[in-house]
Scaffold this motif. Sequence first.
Motif, short mmCIF file in Angstrom:
data_model
loop_
_atom_site.label_atom_id
_atom_site.label_comp_id
_atom_site.label_asym_id
_atom_site.label_seq_id
_atom_site.Cartn_x
_atom_site.Cartn_y
_atom_site.Cartn_z
N ILE A 383 79.74 61.93 58.50
CA ILE A 383 78.34 62.18 59.45
C ILE A 383 77.47 61.18 59.08
CG2 ILE A 383 76.76 63.66 59.94
CD1 ILE A 383 78.75 66.37 58.42
N ALA A 384 76.91 60.67 57.64
CA ALA A 384 76.08 59.81 57.17
C ALA A 384 76.77 58.16 58.21
CB ALA A 384 76.03 59.45 55.77
N GLY A 385 77.69 57.83 58.12
CA GLY A 385 78.53 56.69 58.33
C GLY A 385 78.02 57.07 59.77
N CYS A 386 78.40 57.80 60.79
CA CYS A 386 78.56 58.04 61.83
C CYS A 386 76.83 58.37 63.06
CB CYS A 386 78.74 59.73 63.12
SG CYS A 386 80.67 59.81 62.67
N GLU A 390 74.98 54.46 65.08
CA GLU A 390 73.99 54.86 65.86
C GLU A 390 73.01 53.73 65.89
OE1 GLU A 390 72.52 55.66 69.22
OE2 GLU A 390 73.64 56.46 69.18
N PHE A 391 72.47 53.35 64.96
CA PHE A 391 71.23 52.80 64.49
C PHE A 391 71.58 51.30 65.60
CE2 PHE A 391 69.46 56.30 62.00
CZ PHE A 391 68.28 56.43 62.59
N ILE A 392 73.25 51.51 64.88
CA ILE A 392 73.34 49.65 65.02
C ILE A 392 74.26 49.53 66.42
CG2 ILE A 392 75.58 48.56 65.02
CD1 ILE A 392 75.92 49.34 61.68
N GLN A 393 74.32 50.25 67.00
CA GLN A 393 74.25 50.56 68.54
C GLN A 393 72.93 50.36 69.61
OE1 GLN A 393 76.90 50.85 70.79
NE2 GLN A 393 77.80 50.17 69.05
N ILE A 394 71.84 51.13 68.53
CA ILE A 394 70.43 50.87 69.47
C ILE A 394 70.02 49.24 69.44
CG2 ILE A 394 67.87 52.02 69.00
CD1 ILE A 394 68.78 54.05 68.04
N SER A 415 78.55 44.99 68.25
CA SER A 415 79.03 45.30 67.15
C SER A 415 80.66 45.67 66.63
CB SER A 415 78.33 46.90 67.55
OG SER A 415 78.93 47.37 69.06
N ALA A 416 81.33 45.20 68.02
CA ALA A 416 82.47 45.70 68.42
C ALA A 416 82.59 43.91 67.01
CB ALA A 416 82.96 44.80 69.41
N CYS A 417 82.43 43.04 66.71
CA CYS A 417 82.88 41.95 66.03
C CYS A 417 82.24 42.52 64.16
CB CYS A 417 82.05 40.90 66.28
SG CYS A 417 82.55 39.69 67.36
N LEU A 418 80.93 43.03 64.44
CA LEU A 418 80.37 43.83 62.77
C LEU A 418 81.43 44.94 62.14
CD1 LEU A 418 78.68 43.92 60.61
CD2 LEU A 418 77.34 45.91 62.38
N VAL A 459 82.67 53.70 70.43
CA VAL A 459 81.73 53.22 71.73
C VAL A 459 82.04 51.47 72.13
CG1 VAL A 459 79.40 52.45 72.47
CG2 VAL A 459 80.18 54.31 70.11
N ALA A 460 82.59 50.84 71.70
CA ALA A 460 82.62 49.19 71.48
C ALA A 460 83.64 49.55 73.09
CB ALA A 460 82.53 48.08 70.82
N VAL A 461 84.13 50.32 72.63
CA VAL A 461 85.63 50.65 73.33
C VAL A 461 85.61 50.83 74.86
CG1 VAL A 461 87.72 51.57 74.02
CG2 VAL A 461 87.78 50.42 71.71
N PHE A 462 84.56 51.99 74.94
CA PHE A 462 84.45 52.48 76.09
C PHE A 462 84.00 51.45 77.13
CE2 PHE A 462 86.84 56.10 74.84
CZ PHE A 462 86.91 57.67 75.78
N THR A 463 82.51 51.08 76.59
CA THR A 463 81.26 50.40 76.89
C THR A 463 82.21 49.41 77.81
OG1 THR A 463 80.38 49.73 75.20
CG2 THR A 463 79.54 51.06 75.92
N TYR A 464 82.59 48.74 76.88
CA TYR A 464 83.69 47.04 77.35
C TYR A 464 84.45 46.99 78.45
CZ TYR A 464 85.45 42.38 77.20
OH TYR A 464 86.07 41.35 76.95
N LEU A 465 85.50 47.66 78.39
CA LEU A 465 86.45 48.51 79.69
C LEU A 465 85.31 48.83 80.59
CD1 LEU A 465 88.85 50.03 76.80
CD2 LEU A 465 88.80 47.27 78.04
N ALA A 466 84.60 49.89 80.72
CA ALA A 466 83.71 50.05 81.72
C ALA A 466 83.13 49.26 82.41
CB ALA A 466 82.95 51.02 80.91
N ASP A 467 82.86 48.44 81.32
CA ASP A 467 82.56 46.42 82.37
C ASP A 467 83.64 46.11 82.88
OD1 ASP A 467 79.82 48.14 81.65
OD2 ASP A 467 79.74 46.14 80.17
#
Length: 545
Positions: A383-386, A390-394, A415-418, A459-467
């Motif tokens: 849970i803490a990792g998620c 999320e802060f990294i995603q912001i 973020s995917a590279c990180l 998150v990166a997989v979803f957003t990148y493929l959608a774009d």
Amino acid sequence: MRTPHVERGATPVNVAGTGGHARRSTVTTHERIDVLLSLPGRSPEVTIDDTDVSERKHPHDEEKGAAKLQQEQSFEESSEETTYVEFEEGDPSNPANFSYARKWAITLAVSFFSLIAASSSAAYALGFPSMTRDLNATQFEATLGLSMWALALALVPLWSTSFSEEFGRQPVYIVSGVGSVLMHLMVALAQNIQTVIIGRFLGGAFGSTAAAMVGGTIADIWAPSERGLPMSVFAIMIMAGPGLGCVASGWIEQNPHLHWRWIQWIHVIFYGIFLVTFPLVMRETRPGVLLKRTAKKLRKKTGNMHYRARVEDQIPSLATLMYISCTRAIYLLLTEPVVAAFSVWAGFAWGILFVLVESIGPAFRSVHNFSTGEVGSVFASMIAGCIVGEFIQIYQEKLYAKYYPTKGPEARLFSACLAAVLFPAGMFIYAWCTFPSVPWIGMAMGIFVIMTSLFNIYVAVFTYLADCYGVFASSALAGQSLSRNLMGAIFPLFSEQMFSKLTYHWGNTLFACIATLMIPIPFALYWKGPAIRARSKFASQVIHK
């Protein structure tokens, strides 16, 4: 959401009490709306032969003939025009115009459904000790129940998501909720391991709606510029759910009056809460379905069969939708380098997640002599990792806004590279802390780093493929979802045997080395993504402004 496109020459028709706006199109009903997905042609137009009219000599007859011709032409034009029903600007029945409170109520309701389903997927594993004892089953047979859930998540959404196009999202959610309750009851009351395995597969089938349809629901009601926070809420629910479920289930399993059956009963209670509250806050969010319902009411009310919603002419039959959904997802997975690369990477990461769910308990019990309740508490590190993810995603969203004009969809990949670097790092930490001489917090920190990276990969997989794939994004995402959940189903089936041969130390080191080999994937896409997309038959059709 923008108002559906209106064809040139369309004229508005006021329709009272319909909650929609009808526009009369100059396209006649026998013309095909879409070359690939057209309706069967209607009967051809009747051609009026005016030769007899022009040959009449009497002026009154000629005048009457001309009037009759004009009347017939007018009737023919009127009868063959299609009147498309659309939303008026600011129409409150348009899901895009729902109130802010209503949008958040819907978002939280469907995200809560995702949380329960995600929790159930993993919490089951914490009940293995008492389940194998009560049902006289082996550890491998119990693990099959974990894999069956992931297998259902892989296969069922390929065709089940098409039901929302035909019937709307709301009834699909309700049917899925009812089915989930019944399948958890089936597992809770099971008298043998075979019933448990079947119930888990069917439970995953009904629960797959939570993973496959919530993103679309959010897209229905939130504008693109507003989706960041709602999608983050959904992502946290779906990724932190396994950790939350395991934290609670560890202590439920340890209680001698509860054990594994009560893990299922608790989820039955929460699914029941969802079913009771969901109809109170949920409204249909699929615009095409709402317009189709309005058109149907108008046809019934007026007797005019030319009131139609555009989806009735542009969307194929349910059977065709299901066929396209299945075949195109697999085709993109096998032929598109971007989809294939991300699917392999995300699939391996998802396989590791299910390995952790299955192996954290035995590892902490054997290395640090943890009780089942203490093992459950270790999952709090997930849970803490998620949350950190999320802060990294912001921050990733800020980078995306800054670099999208120059980098395009590849601005999604910072973020995917990180995450590509953090993932093997977390695996090495976890692997090299599996010694009694190393404090247990070392293994927990490894899990924390792994989950931080997994959240950002997801998150990166979803957003990148959608774009990248635009209108083909659903098929691209379905392809990677198939690969990801198949890995989640397969990995737990061999992990126990692998760890018994290699130990937790070397087995996890092997996983870490494989993750290291995959580090270049997001970096290569960031560097060569535009060139790869330019050669793609699907991605090349998407224009990035």
